[in-house]
Enzyme design. Structure first.
Site, PDB file in Angstrom:
ATOM      1  N   SER A  28     -33.054  48.559  22.862  1.00 48.75           N
ATOM      2  CA  SER A  28     -34.133  49.057  21.996  1.00 48.75           C
ATOM      3  C   SER A  28     -34.861  50.251  22.629  1.00 48.75           C
ATOM      4  O   SER A  28     -35.312  51.153  21.910  1.00 48.75           O
ATOM      5  CB  SER A  28     -35.119  47.938  21.636  1.00 48.75           C
ATOM      6  N   HIS A  75     -39.979  49.463  33.303  1.00 46.96           N
ATOM      7  CA  HIS A  75     -40.094  48.086  33.794  1.00 46.96           C
ATOM      8  C   HIS A  75     -41.244  47.394  33.052  1.00 46.96           C
ATOM      9  O   HIS A  75     -42.316  47.985  32.898  1.00 46.96           O
ATOM     10  CB  HIS A  75     -40.360  48.103  35.304  1.00 46.96           C
TER      11      HIS A  75
HETATM   12  C1  GRF Z   1     -37.166  46.051  28.556  1.00 47.31           C
HETATM   13  O1  GRF Z   1     -38.228  45.137  28.523  1.00 47.31           O
HETATM   14  C2  GRF Z   1     -37.235  46.921  29.786  1.00 47.31           C
HETATM   15  O2  GRF Z   1     -38.544  47.186  30.207  1.00 47.31           O
HETATM   16  C3  GRF Z   1     -36.543  46.078  30.818  1.00 47.31           C
HETATM   17  O3  GRF Z   1     -35.498  45.430  30.121  1.00 47.31           O
HETATM   18  C4  GRF Z   1     -35.829  45.345  28.746  1.00 47.31           C
HETATM   19  C5  GRF Z   1     -34.733  46.028  28.007  1.00 47.31           C
HETATM   20  O4  GRF Z   1     -34.849  45.913  26.602  1.00 47.31           O
HETATM   21  N1  GRF Z   1     -36.111  46.888  31.929  1.00 47.31           N
HETATM   22  P1  GRF Z   1     -33.975  46.858  25.681  1.00 47.31           P
HETATM   23  O5  GRF Z   1     -32.512  46.637  26.067  1.00 47.31           O
HETATM   24  O6  GRF Z   1     -34.402  48.267  25.897  1.00 47.31           O
HETATM   25  O7  GRF Z   1     -34.232  46.391  24.272  1.00 47.31           O
END
Ligand code: GRF
Length: 192
Positions: free
Chosen positions: A15, A111
């Site tokens: 996402s 993060h």
């Molecule tokens: C997000 O919460 C990001 O901060 C962390 O992993 C998650 C990934 O979600 N590193 P997506 O794959 O971008 O939906």
């Protein structure tokens, strides 16, 4: 200056990759996505990327017995499309020091905590457990230490009385989708 050539690395839902891709569609956004690379063959984000018309690659971790071999394959894929900067977006691999040196100062990560609090996994559960009043997200430059490196931008998100790790994660994720494109654009403006 034209658009910088950006690669986005994912392992799952994608996402944040989608948020970056949608921002990058604007003619005045300072990056264009030249590759979405996944360490997992079935990652949902690969389908999203293909729907958005983006080039995709899979570098399956299981084909590479060592981290060095995985990172060499990844660097080859990144070099073949002229990558200038790399955005990690839910990329669940620890990169080797050699890889980070090759792309020194050109890799950023998002993060889901207010670093330096809660590097690693289960950030939302840890914030709730600690009784924190707020969670949030951080965009930072990637260095050899996990979830460390110079902070580029952060957004704080309030924690509500009945939050679970899931409800907090959903609220933080919305903030991530706003923060990442903005922070990345500001970062790219500083690149030589
Ligand atoms: C997000 O919460 C990001 O901060 C962390 O992993 C998650 C990934 O979600 N590193 P997506 O794959 O971008 O939906």
């Amino acid at each position: 200056m034209g658009k910088r050539r950006l690669a986005v690395l994912i392992s799952g839902r994608g996402s944040n990759m989608e948020a970056l891709a949608r921002a990058a569609q604007a003619p005045d956004y300072p990056a264009g996505i030249v590759l979405v690379a996944s360490s997992k063959a079935g990652a949902a984000g690969l389908e999203t990327a293909a729907t958005l018309g983006l080039p995709t690659a899979v570098i399956p971790a299981r084909d590479h017995p060592t981290r060095d071999s995985f990172d060499a394959a990844l660097t080859a894929a990144l070099e073949s499309c002229g990558t200038e900067a790399i955005a990690l977006a839910g990329f669940m691999r620890i990169l080797t020091p050699g890889f980070i040196r090759r792309w020194q100062g050109r890799i950023v990560n998002i993060h889901p905590s207010l670093l330096p609090k809660y590097p690693g996994l289960d950030t939302h559960a840890r914030a709730l457990e600690a009784g924190d009043a707020q969670g949030g997200c951080t965009v930072h430059i990637v260095t050899e230490t996990l979830d460390d490196g110079p902070i580029l931008a952060q957004t704080a998100v309030p924690i509500r009385a009945h939050d679970t790790a899931e409800t907090l994660a959903a609220r933080v994720l919305e903030a991530e989708h706003r923060l990442y494109p903005q922070a990345l654009a500001a970062f790219l403006a500083t690149l030589p």
